[in-house]
Design an enzyme around this catalytic site. Structure first.
Site, PDB file in Angstrom:
ATOM      1  N   LYS A  29      50.161  38.081   8.816  1.00 14.21           N
ATOM      2  CA  LYS A  29      50.651  37.439   9.942  1.00 14.21           C
ATOM      3  C   LYS A  29      49.852  36.455  10.577  1.00 14.21           C
ATOM      4  O   LYS A  29      50.152  35.491  10.808  1.00 14.21           O
ATOM      5  CB  LYS A  29      51.038  38.640  10.822  1.00 14.21           C
ATOM      6  CG  LYS A  29      51.697  37.961  12.130  1.00 14.21           C
ATOM      7  CD  LYS A  29      52.666  39.215  12.814  1.00 14.21           C
ATOM      8  CE  LYS A  29      51.939  40.319  13.432  1.00 14.21           C
ATOM      9  NZ  LYS A  29      51.615  40.036  14.722  1.00 14.21           N
ATOM     10  N   SER A  30      48.365  37.015  10.593  1.00 10.98           N
ATOM     11  CA  SER A  30      47.447  36.238  11.352  1.00 10.98           C
ATOM     12  C   SER A  30      47.216  34.747  10.686  1.00 10.98           C
ATOM     13  O   SER A  30      46.827  33.930  11.231  1.00 10.98           O
ATOM     14  CB  SER A  30      46.208  36.919  11.293  1.00 10.98           C
ATOM     15  OG  SER A  30      46.116  38.234  12.259  1.00 10.98           O
TER      16      SER A  30
ATOM     17  N   ARG B  49      48.074  30.710  11.736  1.00 13.62           N
ATOM     18  CA  ARG B  49      47.173  29.577  11.814  1.00 13.62           C
ATOM     19  C   ARG B  49      47.306  28.562  10.604  1.00 13.62           C
ATOM     20  O   ARG B  49      47.072  27.486  10.977  1.00 13.62           O
ATOM     21  CB  ARG B  49      45.658  30.398  11.322  1.00 13.62           C
ATOM     22  CG  ARG B  49      45.198  31.086  12.595  1.00 13.62           C
ATOM     23  CD  ARG B  49      44.044  32.279  11.992  1.00 13.62           C
ATOM     24  NE  ARG B  49      43.208  32.767  13.154  1.00 13.62           N
ATOM     25  CZ  ARG B  49      43.973  34.107  13.791  1.00 13.62           C
ATOM     26  NH1 ARG B  49      44.957  34.360  13.471  1.00 13.62           N
ATOM     27  NH2 ARG B  49      43.315  34.619  15.001  1.00 13.62           N
TER      28      ARG B  49
ATOM     29  N   GLY C 188      51.749  37.848  20.878  1.00 15.53           N
ATOM     30  CA  GLY C 188      50.376  37.555  21.725  1.00 15.53           C
ATOM     31  C   GLY C 188      49.500  36.682  20.988  1.00 15.53           C
ATOM     32  O   GLY C 188      48.670  36.150  21.460  1.00 15.53           O
TER      33      GLY C 188
ATOM     34  N   ARG D  46      51.198  41.019  29.039  1.00 18.33           N
ATOM     35  CA  ARG D  46      49.924  41.256  28.510  1.00 18.33           C
ATOM     36  C   ARG D  46      49.031  40.398  29.253  1.00 18.33           C
ATOM     37  O   ARG D  46      49.146  39.282  29.540  1.00 18.33           O
ATOM     38  CB  ARG D  46      50.173  41.035  26.889  1.00 18.33           C
ATOM     39  CG  ARG D  46      51.153  42.130  26.262  1.00 18.33           C
ATOM     40  CD  ARG D  46      51.136  41.648  24.736  1.00 18.33           C
ATOM     41  NE  ARG D  46      49.991  41.810  24.029  1.00 18.33           N
ATOM     42  CZ  ARG D  46      49.896  41.593  22.558  1.00 18.33           C
ATOM     43  NH1 ARG D  46      50.724  41.286  22.137  1.00 18.33           N
ATOM     44  NH2 ARG D  46      48.784  42.182  22.015  1.00 18.33           N
TER      45      ARG D  46
ATOM     46  N   SER E  21      37.459  39.777  20.436  1.00 18.40           N
ATOM     47  CA  SER E  21      38.954  39.449  20.346  1.00 18.40           C
ATOM     48  C   SER E  21      38.785  38.343  19.315  1.00 18.40           C
ATOM     49  O   SER E  21      38.384  37.055  19.856  1.00 18.40           O
ATOM     50  CB  SER E  21      39.634  39.210  21.646  1.00 18.40           C
ATOM     51  OG  SER E  21      40.731  38.511  21.614  1.00 18.40           O
TER      52      SER E  21
ATOM     53  N   ASP F  52      44.376  46.818  14.599  1.00 16.72           N
ATOM     54  CA  ASP F  52      45.670  46.707  14.517  1.00 16.72           C
ATOM     55  C   ASP F  52      46.225  47.815  13.649  1.00 16.72           C
ATOM     56  O   ASP F  52      47.617  48.121  13.619  1.00 16.72           O
ATOM     57  CB  ASP F  52      46.255  45.410  13.804  1.00 16.72           C
ATOM     58  CG  ASP F  52      46.190  44.295  14.786  1.00 16.72           C
ATOM     59  OD1 ASP F  52      46.449  44.560  16.113  1.00 16.72           O
ATOM     60  OD2 ASP F  52      46.330  43.051  14.143  1.00 16.72           O
TER      61      ASP F  52
ATOM     62  N   LYS G 153      48.106  46.061  23.790  1.00 22.17           N
ATOM     63  CA  LYS G 153      48.744  45.645  22.480  1.00 22.17           C
ATOM     64  C   LYS G 153      50.249  45.486  23.134  1.00 22.17           C
ATOM     65  O   LYS G 153      50.656  45.346  24.198  1.00 22.17           O
ATOM     66  CB  LYS G 153      48.339  46.520  21.438  1.00 22.17           C
ATOM     67  CG  LYS G 153      47.154  46.409  20.645  1.00 22.17           C
ATOM     68  CD  LYS G 153      46.937  44.932  20.173  1.00 22.17           C
ATOM     69  CE  LYS G 153      45.543  45.031  19.299  1.00 22.17           C
ATOM     70  NZ  LYS G 153      45.276  43.513  18.773  1.00 22.17           N
TER      71      LYS G 153
ATOM     72  N   ARG H 277      54.218  48.280  14.854  1.00 22.16           N
ATOM     73  CA  ARG H 277      53.312  49.077  14.184  1.00 22.16           C
ATOM     74  C   ARG H 277      53.504  50.595  14.376  1.00 22.16           C
ATOM     75  O   ARG H 277      53.338  51.688  13.658  1.00 22.16           O
ATOM     76  CB  ARG H 277      51.729  48.579  14.549  1.00 22.16           C
ATOM     77  CG  ARG H 277      51.711  47.165  14.087  1.00 22.16           C
ATOM     78  CD  ARG H 277      50.168  46.901  13.921  1.00 22.16           C
ATOM     79  NE  ARG H 277      50.080  45.515  13.957  1.00 22.16           N
ATOM     80  CZ  ARG H 277      50.271  44.649  12.792  1.00 22.16           C
ATOM     81  NH1 ARG H 277      50.725  45.373  11.976  1.00 22.16           N
ATOM     82  NH2 ARG H 277      50.214  43.341  12.819  1.00 22.16           N
TER      83      ARG H 277
END
EC number: 2.5.1.19
Length: 442
Positions: A27-28, A32, A100, A128, A173, A321, A348, A393
């Site tokens: 996902k990350s 990107r 997020g 958040r 972060s 995560d 989260k 999750r």
């Protein structure tokens, strides 16, 4: 008004996990690939893109900003990059759903644009905290407004000129680091970010792969404004965060032999493997090639007796995560598992410390939540009824817990699983988990 449809998982106890299969794209990295491919010069082709709700929110936002994107089709995208200065104002607020990552990274990317942008999301995302990213961006000269309590909606107005800063992050972060690096592409001079602990470095790797000079010196990362990106090929590996559910499930099942293929093995993301191995898990890794700077490989896991441990603080940001799944492993381990220094879990998609503690207690496990962590005393999991509180999750972690439970586990509020793992129920069922999903009124 139409009734909102929810989702419930019902998982029968026992079962065995077997098979060799991939997990969905990271996902990350998917986020990107769309963002950086969009501001690159020329075409970028992406393979393995995660067609989950979060990554699709990023893709939709980029289309709203004037970028032509073909796909996704079987995880493939073709992005016609518009360059650093080719984005256009969206006609409406950018709705980023539950993501997020999208909101924080877009805040950095849009801080240097010559038009107004507004970022919104669902009820969970709008709660958040965002000041951890808007405060340093403001120091760079960005004009970003938040709600009075520091949450979205975010309103980003054109700034007369961004300035590079040397910023020591008070809390590790990757999202904040990435937002500052993206903003640094539009800033005058050099932008330096120093982390208190190493976090995932996908942004740095992808920037370098697309031609941006990135200096990495331990916990310190530097970019210089004005560097252009050149489109190219991006291969998105399988998401180790999605693999984590099967790593834990196979470890705690009475019978299991699971091999996960093409999993991303970025060393800033493999904390879950190190933690489970310290607990006694039987995990074998066959490292493969590196795609777009990201190492990948095969992971094989079989059942093993687990023991409780004190989780080393240096591994916390490398597994941030994956802790809901790790908590399930801890519940099945002999002795106590103690986590400290993980206050990030409180903010989260849910308060993951509180929600996991509540659910594990309902399943008969002794838990002691702390402001920055938790102490879990391993024991015998009972069947029971828990809530995921809309956290993908947590829903998948409790589904795997049924492998070691003495009765069925019912998990309410699971509709958000598709944000990161579309097809989870079907894949887990094929692998041997006795799981079914039901629609509910929410």
């Amino acid at each position: 008004m139409a009734l909102k449809v929810g989702r419930r998982f019902i998982v029968e106890p026992g079962g065995a996990l077997h098979g060799e299969f991939p997990v969905p794209g990271d996902k990350s990295i998917s986020h990107r690939s769309v963002m950086l491919g969009s501001i690159a010069e020329g075409e970028t082709r992406v393979e393995g893109f995660l067609e989950g709700d979060d990554a699709m929110a990023t893709l939709s936002a980029m289309r709203a900003l004037g970028v032509e994107i073909e796909g996704p089709e079987d995880g493939r995208l073709r992005i016609q990059g518009v360059g650093l200065h080719g984005l256009q104002a969206a006609d409406a607020p950018l709705d980023l759903g539950n993501s997020g990552t999208s909101m924080r990274l877009f805040s950095g990317l849009l801080a240097g644009q010559p038009f107004v942008s507004e970022l919104v999301g669902d009820a969970s995302l709008m709660r958040r905290p965002m000041r951890r990213v808007t405060d340093p961006l403001t120091r760079m000269g960005a004009r970003i407004g938040t709600a009075p309590n520091g949450t979205a909606p975010l309103r980003i107005e054109p700034a007369p000129g961004l300035r590079g800063i040397d910023y020591a992050m008070p809390m590790a972060s990757a999202q904040v680091k990435s937002a500052l690096l993206l903003s640094g592409l539009y800033a005058e001079g050099e932008t330096c970010v120093t982390e208190p602990a190493v976090t995932r470095d996908h942004t740095e790797r992808m920037l370098a792969a697309l031609g941006v000079p990135v200096a990495v010196e331990g916990p310190r990362v530097r970019v210089t404004g004005g560097a252009s990106l050149t489109g190219g090929g991006i291969a998105v590996p399988g998401d180790i965060s999605s693999a984590a559910f099967f790593l834990v499930g196979a470890s705690i099942a009475s019978q299991a032999s699971v091999t996960l293929t093409n999993v991303g093995l970025n060393p800033t993301r493999t904390g879950v493997i190190e933690i489970l191995r310290r607990m006694g898990a039987s995990i074998d890794i066959d490292a493969g090639h590196a795609g777009t700077g990201e190492p990948v490989g095969r992971i094989t896991v079989e059942p093993a007796p687990l023991r409780g441990i004190d989780i080393p603080p240096e591994l916390v940001p490398l597994a941030i995560d994956e802790f809901p799944a790790i908590f399930v492993a801890a519940a099945c381990a002999r002795g106590e598992t103690v986590l400290r220094g993980a206050e990030e879990l409180r903010v989260k998609e849910s308060d993951r410390i509180a929600v996991m503690a509540e659910g594990l207690a309902r399943l008969g496990i002794e838990v002691h939540p702390q402001p920055d962590g938790i102490r879990i005393v391993g024991g015998r999991l009972r069947g029971g009824h828990v809530r995921a509180h809309g956290d993908h999750r947590i829903a998948m972690s409790f589904a795997m817990a049924a492998l070691a439970a003495d009765g069925p586990v019912t998990i309410d509020d699971c509709a958000e699983v598709d944000t990161s793992f579309p097809g989870f129920v079907e894949l887990a069922h094929r692998a041997g988990l006795s799981i079914r999903a039901e629609e509910t009124s929410a």
